[in-house]
Design a protein around this motif. Sequence first.
Motif, PDB file in Angstrom:
ATOM      1  N   ILE A  61      75.614  27.522   4.894  1.00 26.10           N
ATOM      2  CA  ILE A  61      75.062  27.160   3.596  1.00 26.10           C
ATOM      3  C   ILE A  61      74.126  25.977   3.806  1.00 26.10           C
ATOM      4  CG2 ILE A  61      76.952  25.616   2.956  1.00 26.10           C
ATOM      5  CD1 ILE A  61      76.648  26.721   0.099  1.00 26.10           C
ATOM      6  N   SER A  62      72.955  26.046   3.192  1.00 20.25           N
ATOM      7  CA  SER A  62      72.021  24.925   3.278  1.00 20.25           C
ATOM      8  C   SER A  62      71.560  24.569   1.865  1.00 20.25           C
ATOM      9  CB  SER A  62      70.830  25.256   4.180  1.00 20.25           C
ATOM     10  OG  SER A  62      70.104  26.341   3.650  1.00 20.25           O
ATOM     11  N   THR A  63      71.338  23.291   1.659  1.00 23.15           N
ATOM     12  CA  THR A  63      70.920  22.820   0.349  1.00 23.15           C
ATOM     13  C   THR A  63      69.786  21.823   0.498  1.00 23.15           C
ATOM     14  OG1 THR A  63      72.479  20.980   0.332  1.00 23.15           O
ATOM     15  CG2 THR A  63      73.246  23.050  -0.620  1.00 23.15           C
ATOM     16  N   THR A  74      70.914  27.979  -0.286  1.00 21.51           N
ATOM     17  CA  THR A  74      70.770  29.217   0.473  1.00 21.51           C
ATOM     18  C   THR A  74      72.075  29.430   1.221  1.00 21.51           C
ATOM     19  OG1 THR A  74      68.401  28.871   0.747  1.00 21.51           O
ATOM     20  CG2 THR A  74      69.451  30.429   2.250  1.00 21.51           C
ATOM     21  N   ALA A  75      72.698  30.591   0.983  1.00 15.39           N
ATOM     22  CA  ALA A  75      73.982  30.884   1.631  1.00 15.39           C
ATOM     23  C   ALA A  75      73.865  32.184   2.416  1.00 15.39           C
ATOM     24  CB  ALA A  75      75.079  31.003   0.577  1.00 15.39           C
ATOM     25  N   ASP A  76      74.172  32.116   3.709  1.00  9.86           N
ATOM     26  CA  ASP A  76      74.289  33.309   4.540  1.00  9.86           C
ATOM     27  C   ASP A  76      75.755  33.711   4.503  1.00  9.86           C
ATOM     28  OD1 ASP A  76      71.602  33.169   5.204  1.00  9.86           O
ATOM     29  OD2 ASP A  76      71.976  31.977   6.997  1.00  9.86           O
ATOM     30  N   PHE A 125      69.917  30.400  -4.783  1.00  9.57           N
ATOM     31  CA  PHE A 125      69.941  30.045  -6.200  1.00  9.57           C
ATOM     32  C   PHE A 125      69.769  28.546  -6.360  1.00  9.57           C
ATOM     33  CE2 PHE A 125      74.250  30.076  -4.576  1.00  9.57           C
ATOM     34  CZ  PHE A 125      74.831  28.925  -5.090  1.00  9.57           C
ATOM     35  N   ASN A 126      69.486  28.147  -7.576  1.00  7.00           N
ATOM     36  CA  ASN A 126      69.403  26.722  -7.922  1.00  7.00           C
ATOM     37  C   ASN A 126      70.656  26.350  -8.687  1.00  7.00           C
ATOM     38  OD1 ASN A 126      66.833  26.356  -6.799  1.00  7.00           O
ATOM     39  ND2 ASN A 126      65.892  27.195  -8.623  1.00  7.00           N
ATOM     40  N   PHE A 127      71.188  25.192  -8.382  1.00  8.90           N
ATOM     41  CA  PHE A 127      72.415  24.706  -9.013  1.00  8.90           C
ATOM     42  C   PHE A 127      72.122  23.370  -9.697  1.00  8.90           C
ATOM     43  CE2 PHE A 127      76.116  21.927  -8.854  1.00  8.90           C
ATOM     44  CZ  PHE A 127      77.089  22.713  -9.424  1.00  8.90           C
TER      45      PHE A 127
END
Length: 132
Positions: A61-63, A74-76, A125-127
Amino acid sequence: RAELQKYERIDAEVKAAQQQESSLSSRYSVIQQLLKGTLTYPRFFEDFMALLPADIWVGRISTTTDPSYGLAVTADAKALSSFAIADWLTNLQSSPLCSDVRLGAISVEEQGDGPGAIYSFTMTFNFRRADN
């Protein structure tokens, strides 16, 4: 003349107090912003885990953050079924915390003796929390 000097001294004290107030106010503002920023990731992961179905696991996961402490995520991930992917996509799209949800390409890897296929995909997605 003595009275003028008295008022000039009072004026200087008032100006010094105003400068001190301004300095303290800006320090307080910086502390508030730092405190706000330190809670971004704990709150994100608490909400993220509530949206994640049991049949999905995230490998990476990267933010990236924006100045208002929103996150671009972004989550793989991998899933045991396409239904789990659909559930997660639905959870994210229906959450008021998430926007601009995008599902990347899905690749399927058949398992010889395993429980079936493993689905690999990327979700972005945006959080943003309202209390951030």
